[in-house]
Write an enzyme that holds these catalytic residues in place. Structure first.
Site, mmCIF file in Angstrom:
data_model
loop_
_atom_site.group_PDB
_atom_site.id
_atom_site.type_symbol
_atom_site.label_atom_id
_atom_site.label_comp_id
_atom_site.label_asym_id
_atom_site.label_seq_id
_atom_site.Cartn_x
_atom_site.Cartn_y
_atom_site.Cartn_z
ATOM 1 N N SER A 155 1.049 -1.348 -0.006
ATOM 2 C CA SER A 155 -0.008 -0.024 -0.248
ATOM 3 C C SER A 155 0.879 1.092 -0.087
ATOM 4 C CB SER A 155 -0.888 0.016 1.240
ATOM 5 O OG SER A 155 -1.711 0.958 1.139
ATOM 6 N N GLU A 156 0.598 2.205 -0.817
ATOM 7 C CA GLU A 156 1.352 3.399 -1.051
ATOM 8 C C GLU A 156 1.820 4.153 0.137
ATOM 9 O OE1 GLU A 156 -0.841 5.553 -3.839
ATOM 10 O OE2 GLU A 156 -2.139 6.637 -2.386
#
Lengths: 232, 219
Positions: free
Chosen positions: B47-48
């Site tokens: 997840s960024e």
């Protein structure tokens, strides 16, 4: 004795002048230093340039700062969220300037400032409207865009624990922009849930070494328990 | 005419994600893919906002708002998962360390250009997030989208008319009608929804398609 602990939130932001460029940590509300931002609102500095990932949620933290019309410009990657109505209204009325930056370029520009890099070539954004007017270069068969570092006068960040030398550790994904913003600002101010004695933080796991932090202020956990909804 | 449901599309994408892959699932339709990853296949979700080894949503009442995904919803961390700051997270994308990203799209061009961040409407508030970094960073870029707009226009286009996210970055497109690869020779159909004739798919697609390799002998 070196002591970077500041007694109060208000004292920690008292000297921020009008016209400052201020980095504000957080991804949505995770890592948003709301207590410091509230102190900044009380302090009254205006004409600010804000650097952060989003443009505030509901009417808390950064959104409250924008609502008080203290910012003339925001540099961010994802202003539009389900509850970014304060920013949305200011933007539509032409009352705030927006510099939209792809999130990885935003992070790397902040990192570059802290690392003393003069500029860098990145493949992100090449051939898109966000690279228009920027210098490009073909390197080893791939196209890149020249991007410059983002420096700040102040960084407001949220960490979990800190000590009087400014060493910090974070909590889960609330870490996000904190470590790189701390390194990119002339004066970095961290709100922490807990101040601990020197030596209490395991040196193997200190995430932000104190050299990057000028002020630490302890607050009760003000974690915001609102979900922002779909947004990046 | 039969079309894949959203869950069937997600299950089809999941079939292409191999054991050990480092994967980023974009916001919206691609998040459905997580529900279809086979149990027992170890896949690392990125997840960024700074985590690898993302797990499913927490039980009600167990949410921790310091642990969220790119859509800012509470998630969990699997044993072995890790947290890191934003510059590291985007180094994982831009540096080519992710095997696959799955993105939604407004349009994909014949040469794999992607438009998925902005409609260009004058009153729209622009927001890009990590889309441009993902589009150029992952080794393989999967797009998951409806084949046509609600008004029946092809979302596969000769040239994108919406603002670009990335140039020549898409590897494979999963729609409700077909799976299509972007190849140097052109857009080649890999699979079609059952019962759909190739000519009919072509009629609904604004770019010349190459038929499935298996169908060549039969033609």
């Amino acid at each position: 004795m070196i002591n970077k602990i500041v007694a109060s939130l208000d004292a920690s932001v008292a000297d921020i002048p009008d016209g400052s460029t201020i980095m504000i940590g957080g991804f949505g509300t995770a890592g948003m230093p709301s207590a410091l931002v509230d102190a900044l609102i009380r302090q009254g500095a205006r004409d600010l340039t804000i650097v952060g990932n989003n443009a505030g949620n509901a009417e808390i933290g950064l959104a409250a700062l924008l609502k008080a019309r203290r910012a003339r410009k925001i540099i961010c990657s994802f202003p539009r969220q389900t509850d970014s109505y304060v920013f949305d209204a200011l933007y539509r009325a032409g009352d705030i300037e927006l510099e939209l930056v792809p999130q990885g370029n935003l992070a790397e520009r902040i990192r570059a400032a802290g690392a003393g890099i003069g500029a860098f070539f990145t493949p992100t954004g090449y051939g898109t409207p966000l690279a228009e007017g920027k210098e490009t270069r073909l390197i080893d068969g791939r196209n890149y865009v020249l991007e410059y570092p983002l420096h700040a006068d102040y960084a407001l960040i949220k960490a979990d624990r800190g000590d009087r030398w400014g060493n910090l550790v974070y909590r889960k994904t609330a870490r996000n922009f904190g470590p790189i913003m701390a390194s990119a600002a002339r004066c970095s101010i961290a709100q922490v849930r807990e101040v601990v004695p020197l030596g209490a933080l395991d040196p193997e796991i200190i995430v932000t070494p104190g050299i990057f932090v000028q002020r630490v202020v302890a607050i009760r956990d003000d974690a915001v328990r609102a979900v922002a909804g779909a947004a990046a | 005419m039969k079309r894949f449901t959203r869950d069937q599309m997600a299950a089809r994408v999941a079939r292409d994600i191999q054991e050990g892959a480092y994967v980023n699932l974009g916001i919206g339709l691609p998040t459905l893919v997580a529900n279809h990853l086979p149990k027992g296949r170890e896949i690392f979700l990125h997840s960024e906002n700074g985590l690898l080894g993302m797990g499913p949503a927490p039980a009600q009442g167990e949410e921790d708002f310091d642990l969220i995904n790119a859509g800012k919803q509470p998630v969990t961390l699997l044993p072995g998962g890790a947290y890191f700051h934003h510059a590291d997270s985007f180094a994982m994308m831009r540096g080519g360390h992710l095997d696959i990203c799955v993105l939604g799209a407004f349009q994909v061009s014949a040469t794999g250009d992607l438009a998925n961040w902005h409609t260009g409407a004058p009153d729209a508030i622009p927001a890009v997030g990590g889309a441009m970094d993902l589009a150029i960073g992952a080794k393989r870029v999967f797009v998951m989208m409806e084949h046509q707009t609600r008004s029946g226009e092809s979302k596969i286009v000769p040239r994108c008319t919406y603002p670009l996210t990335g140039v020549a970055c898409v590897t494979r497109v999963f729609t409700d009608l077909a799976v299509i690869d972007i190849t140097p020779a052109g857009m080649r159909v890999a699979e079609m929804v059952e019962g759909l004739p190739f000519d009919e798919l072509q009629r609904m697609t604004a770019v010349p398609l190459l038929p499935p390799v298996a169908a060549l002998g039969a033609a």
